[in-house]
Design an enzyme around this catalytic site. Structure first.
Site, PDB file in Angstrom:
ATOM      1  N   ARG A  49      -5.450   2.841 -16.082  1.00 59.89           N
ATOM      2  CA  ARG A  49      -5.533   3.617 -14.842  1.00 59.89           C
ATOM      3  C   ARG A  49      -6.137   5.020 -15.010  1.00 59.89           C
ATOM      4  O   ARG A  49      -6.963   5.427 -14.203  1.00 59.89           O
ATOM      5  CB  ARG A  49      -4.162   3.696 -14.159  1.00 59.89           C
ATOM      6  CG  ARG A  49      -3.551   2.320 -13.835  1.00 59.89           C
ATOM      7  CD  ARG A  49      -2.366   2.385 -12.891  1.00 59.89           C
ATOM      8  NE  ARG A  49      -2.774   2.790 -11.565  1.00 59.89           N
ATOM      9  CZ  ARG A  49      -2.645   3.999 -11.093  1.00 59.89           C
ATOM     10  NH1 ARG A  49      -2.066   4.934 -11.803  1.00 59.89           N
ATOM     11  NH2 ARG A  49      -3.086   4.283  -9.889  1.00 59.89           N
TER      12      ARG A  49
ATOM     13  N   GLY B  92       0.755  -1.243   0.000  1.00 58.28           N
ATOM     14  CA  GLY B  92       0.000   0.000   0.000  1.00 58.28           C
ATOM     15  C   GLY B  92       0.787   1.294   0.000  1.00 58.28           C
ATOM     16  O   GLY B  92       0.201   2.361  -0.214  1.00 58.28           O
TER      17      GLY B  92
ATOM     18  N   TYR C 133      -9.430   5.167 -12.837  1.00 55.37           N
ATOM     19  CA  TYR C 133      -9.312   5.845 -11.533  1.00 55.37           C
ATOM     20  C   TYR C 133      -9.096   7.358 -11.665  1.00 55.37           C
ATOM     21  O   TYR C 133      -8.822   8.020 -10.662  1.00 55.37           O
ATOM     22  CB  TYR C 133      -8.118   5.297 -10.735  1.00 55.37           C
ATOM     23  CG  TYR C 133      -8.034   3.793 -10.651  1.00 55.37           C
ATOM     24  CD1 TYR C 133      -8.933   3.058  -9.880  1.00 55.37           C
ATOM     25  CD2 TYR C 133      -7.037   3.103 -11.333  1.00 55.37           C
ATOM     26  CE1 TYR C 133      -8.839   1.676  -9.808  1.00 55.37           C
ATOM     27  CE2 TYR C 133      -6.937   1.729 -11.266  1.00 55.37           C
ATOM     28  CZ  TYR C 133      -7.850   1.027 -10.493  1.00 55.37           C
ATOM     29  OH  TYR C 133      -7.746  -0.339 -10.421  1.00 55.37           O
TER      30      TYR C 133
ATOM     31  N   GLY D 136       3.571  -3.797  -3.745  1.00 46.47           N
ATOM     32  CA  GLY D 136       3.528  -4.006  -5.187  1.00 46.47           C
ATOM     33  C   GLY D 136       4.020  -2.750  -5.874  1.00 46.47           C
ATOM     34  O   GLY D 136       5.141  -2.653  -6.361  1.00 46.47           O
ATOM     35  N   ARG D 137       3.163  -1.732  -5.810  1.00 49.69           N
ATOM     36  CA  ARG D 137       3.388  -0.493  -6.556  1.00 49.69           C
ATOM     37  C   ARG D 137       4.752   0.145  -6.278  1.00 49.69           C
ATOM     38  O   ARG D 137       5.410   0.624  -7.181  1.00 49.69           O
ATOM     39  CB  ARG D 137       2.287   0.504  -6.188  1.00 49.69           C
ATOM     40  CG  ARG D 137       2.213   1.712  -7.075  1.00 49.69           C
ATOM     41  CD  ARG D 137       1.220   2.735  -6.518  1.00 49.69           C
ATOM     42  NE  ARG D 137      -0.042   2.207  -6.109  1.00 49.69           N
ATOM     43  CZ  ARG D 137      -1.155   2.211  -6.858  1.00 49.69           C
ATOM     44  NH1 ARG D 137      -1.127   2.728  -8.063  1.00 49.69           N
ATOM     45  NH2 ARG D 137      -2.280   1.709  -6.376  1.00 49.69           N
TER      46      ARG D 137
ATOM     47  N   CYS E 266     -12.709   3.428 -29.267  1.00 49.08           N
ATOM     48  CA  CYS E 266     -13.951   4.170 -29.545  1.00 49.08           C
ATOM     49  C   CYS E 266     -14.741   4.475 -28.289  1.00 49.08           C
ATOM     50  O   CYS E 266     -15.865   3.975 -28.106  1.00 49.08           O
ATOM     51  CB  CYS E 266     -14.794   3.377 -30.531  1.00 49.08           C
ATOM     52  SG  CYS E 266     -13.876   3.072 -32.032  1.00 49.08           S
TER      53      CYS E 266
ATOM     54  N   TYR F  34       0.346  -2.089 -12.167  1.00 50.50           N
ATOM     55  CA  TYR F  34      -1.048  -2.072 -12.604  1.00 50.50           C
ATOM     56  C   TYR F  34      -1.175  -1.496 -14.015  1.00 50.50           C
ATOM     57  O   TYR F  34      -2.140  -0.812 -14.333  1.00 50.50           O
ATOM     58  CB  TYR F  34      -1.929  -1.321 -11.584  1.00 50.50           C
ATOM     59  CG  TYR F  34      -1.740  -1.836 -10.174  1.00 50.50           C
ATOM     60  CD1 TYR F  34      -2.223  -3.099  -9.837  1.00 50.50           C
ATOM     61  CD2 TYR F  34      -1.033  -1.116  -9.202  1.00 50.50           C
ATOM     62  CE1 TYR F  34      -2.027  -3.609  -8.559  1.00 50.50           C
ATOM     63  CE2 TYR F  34      -0.827  -1.622  -7.931  1.00 50.50           C
ATOM     64  CZ  TYR F  34      -1.325  -2.870  -7.615  1.00 50.50           C
ATOM     65  OH  TYR F  34      -1.119  -3.376  -6.354  1.00 50.50           O
TER      66      TYR F  34
HETATM   67  N1  LLP Z   1      -1.619  -6.936  -0.593  1.00 48.21           N
HETATM   68  C1  LLP Z   1      -2.943  -7.013  -0.854  1.00 48.21           C
HETATM   69  C2  LLP Z   1      -3.762  -7.938  -0.081  1.00 48.21           C
HETATM   70  C3  LLP Z   1      -3.521  -6.193  -1.847  1.00 48.21           C
HETATM   71  O1  LLP Z   1      -4.827  -6.261  -2.092  1.00 48.21           O
HETATM   72  C4  LLP Z   1      -2.691  -5.292  -2.586  1.00 48.21           C
HETATM   73  C5  LLP Z   1      -3.255  -4.445  -3.642  1.00 48.21           C
HETATM   74  C6  LLP Z   1      -1.308  -5.275  -2.284  1.00 48.21           C
HETATM   75  C7  LLP Z   1      -0.813  -6.096  -1.288  1.00 48.21           C
HETATM   76  C8  LLP Z   1      -0.350  -4.385  -3.009  1.00 48.21           C
HETATM   77  O2  LLP Z   1      -0.632  -3.034  -2.813  1.00 48.21           O
HETATM   78  P1  LLP Z   1       0.388  -1.936  -3.369  1.00 48.21           P
HETATM   79  O3  LLP Z   1       1.669  -2.031  -2.565  1.00 48.21           O
HETATM   80  O4  LLP Z   1       0.642  -2.202  -4.797  1.00 48.21           O
HETATM   81  O5  LLP Z   1      -0.319  -0.654  -3.157  1.00 48.21           O
HETATM   82  N2  LLP Z   1      -5.256  -1.400  -9.711  1.00 48.21           N
HETATM   83  C9  LLP Z   1      -5.116  -0.372  -8.715  1.00 48.21           C
HETATM   84  C10 LLP Z   1      -4.457  -0.889  -7.444  1.00 48.21           C
HETATM   85  C11 LLP Z   1      -5.164  -2.075  -6.830  1.00 48.21           C
HETATM   86  C12 LLP Z   1      -4.508  -2.573  -5.571  1.00 48.21           C
HETATM   87  C13 LLP Z   1      -5.102  -3.851  -5.121  1.00 48.21           C
HETATM   88  N3  LLP Z   1      -4.478  -4.468  -3.987  1.00 48.21           N
HETATM   89  C14 LLP Z   1      -4.333   0.786  -9.309  1.00 48.21           C
HETATM   90  O6  LLP Z   1      -4.013   0.761 -10.485  1.00 48.21           O
HETATM   91  O7  LLP Z   1      -4.091   1.779  -8.619  1.00 48.21           O
END
Ligand code: LLP
Length: 421
Positions: free
Chosen positions: A314, A239, A318, A277-278, A346, A375
């Site tokens: 994205r 997150g 969003y 992740g991000r 389109c 993402y």
């Molecule tokens: N762990 C769990 C249980 C999660 O649901 C997620 C992300 C992460 C870890 C990783 O979170 P991060 O570190 O990447 O913030 N598609 C959206 C983001 C969806 C995130 C879903 N869960 C976007 O493009 O912003």
């Protein structure tokens, strides 16, 4: 910090000019920097040291097996949310004891595959899921290691579609009911409780919601231990946000995050797991695209690209901002003009940016969307029968295509005509 910089007038990924990759692979394509992925992973390792920890990369943000192998070889664990992601982690050579299985709706089939193939822990999100997992484990004659994902009812102050830690969200079990749920888990014959899991949302640009949630997890750890449970591992989810614009945003650094984790949870003697992740993948990737046309509209100019919302969803999904830069470095002080940057799909929603100040671009010029590693490719699709965008990995001065652009033959072959038609 990333490794996408101008050199000799051209935007490079590490030592490779993006224009050279474009000439070889065609556009659009995603390009990732191995050095940036490595650096971001290491930032978390440095931030959590000396606590016993495992950094589990959230595969959902960028799931190419080559990227997983790169991170896995550095020692990273993986956070998976489906059988497909589990199989990707395994294909990348990551051992089961470094794979965490998250997700709100794991099927029995997914549980079985992970139990047979090896798993570090399941993060379970409901009582029915817990019971199903126990049954599957018993049928295989094993015990499934679990953490219960608790929902701490904390406002993550992020986009509503990616906030997960409020009680109205579908995730986890309400923290107020955690003790009774752990009591049931302890009674189920196929489960072994190992810890607690929490994840409150994505693209958080403030540490305060994390701290509130982790404080609640600290209190719960003590309560559960007093109830007789072995809580030796805390999974704090992912997150942590990234700067999407170079100018004004400055989300907290992994080092600040790590210090806060130590402050709130360090005294408990638990192994710490995180699932970023991000922050690892986001600024490690760009999407490179060509200008198809420049169209003069009513009071605005449209930059029509060969990338579209199906390649990078994205902005339309969003309202997300991605910096867009010219691949050929603009001369210092060169004029800019506002463009509406759009794709060929389109739908009016196929708009990447409105009135974005960009250098005077023309047909055939290359642009790069920054911060597109997370993402991006994983959310791409073939809407309008546009082939899935390929992926390229750069390391130093060489690059490799790590996912090819499918041919139209391959795409059409997937459709089957019934005999009776
Ligand atoms: N762990 C769990 C249980 C999660 O649901 C997620 C992300 C992460 C870890 C990783 O979170 P991060 O570190 O990447 O913030 N598609 C959206 C983001 C969806 C995130 C879903 N869960 C976007 O493009 O912003």
């Amino acid at each position: 910090m990333d490794h996408f910089l101008y050199r000799n007038g051209h935007l490079h990924a590490e030592g490779v000019a993006l224009s050279d990759i474009a000439a070889n692979v065609g556009t659009p394509f995603y390009c990732y920097s191995a050095a940036t992925l490595t650096r971001h992973y290491q930032l978390f390792k440095e931030a959590l040291a000396p606590m016993d920890n495992l950094v589990c990369f959230a595969i959902k943000s960028l799931s190419n097996v080559a990227v997983l192998k790169l991170l896995g070889d550095l020692g990273a664990g993986m956070d998976v949310v489906s059988m497909g992601e589990y199989l990707r982690a395994k294909a990348a050579g990551v051992p089961g004891e470094r794979i965490v299985f998250s997700g709100v709706g794991k099927t029995r089939e997914e549980m079985r595959v992970a139990l047979e193939g090896g798993i570090r822990q399941f993060n379970v999100e409901s009582e029915p899921e817990m019971r199903a997992l126990s049954e599957v484990a018993v049928s295989l004659g094993v015990k499934a290691p679990i953490a219960v994902r608790v929902n701490p009812d904390v406002d993550a102050k992020t986009h509503e579609k990616i906030a997960t830690g409020k009680s109205e969200n579908k995730f986890g079990i309400p923290i107020a009911r955690a003790r009774e749920v752990y009591a049931e888990a302890a009674r189920l014959p196929g489960l072994e409780v190992v810890g607690i899991d929490v994840h409150i949302g994505s693209q958080l640009v403030d540490l305060e919601p994390f701290e509130q949630a982790f404080q609640k997890v600290a209190d719960l750890t003590l309560a559960l231990r007093a109830d007789g449970h072995t809580i030796r591992r805390l999974d704090l989810g992912g997150g942590l946000g990234i700067p999407y614009t170079r100018s004004n945003e400055a989300p907290p650094l992994p080092l600040d995050y790590g210090a806060m984790v130590k402050r709130t949870l360090g005294h408990l003697g638990c192994e710490i797991e995180i699932e970023p992740g991000r922050l690892i993948s986001g600024n490690s990737g760009v999407l490179v695209s060509s200008v198809i046309y420049v169209k003069n509209g009513e009071g605005r100019d449209f930059l029509i690209l060969d990338a579209a919302m199906n390649d990078l969803v994205r902005p339309s999904m969003y309202g997300a901002h991605h910096d867009i830069v010219a691949v050929a470095e603009p001369a210092p002080g060169a004029p800019t003009v506002p463009f509406d940057v759009v794709g060929p799909v389109c739908e009016t929603g196929d708009t990447f940016a409105k009135a974005r100040d960009l250098p005077l671009l023309a047909e055939g010029d290359l642009v790069a969307f920054r911060s597109a590693g997370a993402y991006g490719a994983v959310m791409a699709n073939e809407y309008n029968t546009r082939p899935l965008v390929p992926e390229v990995l750069v390391k130093d001065d060489h690059f490799a295509v790590i996912r090819e652009r499918p041919s139209y033959d391959e795409i059409l072959k997937r459709d089957k005509l019934p005999e009776w038609l």
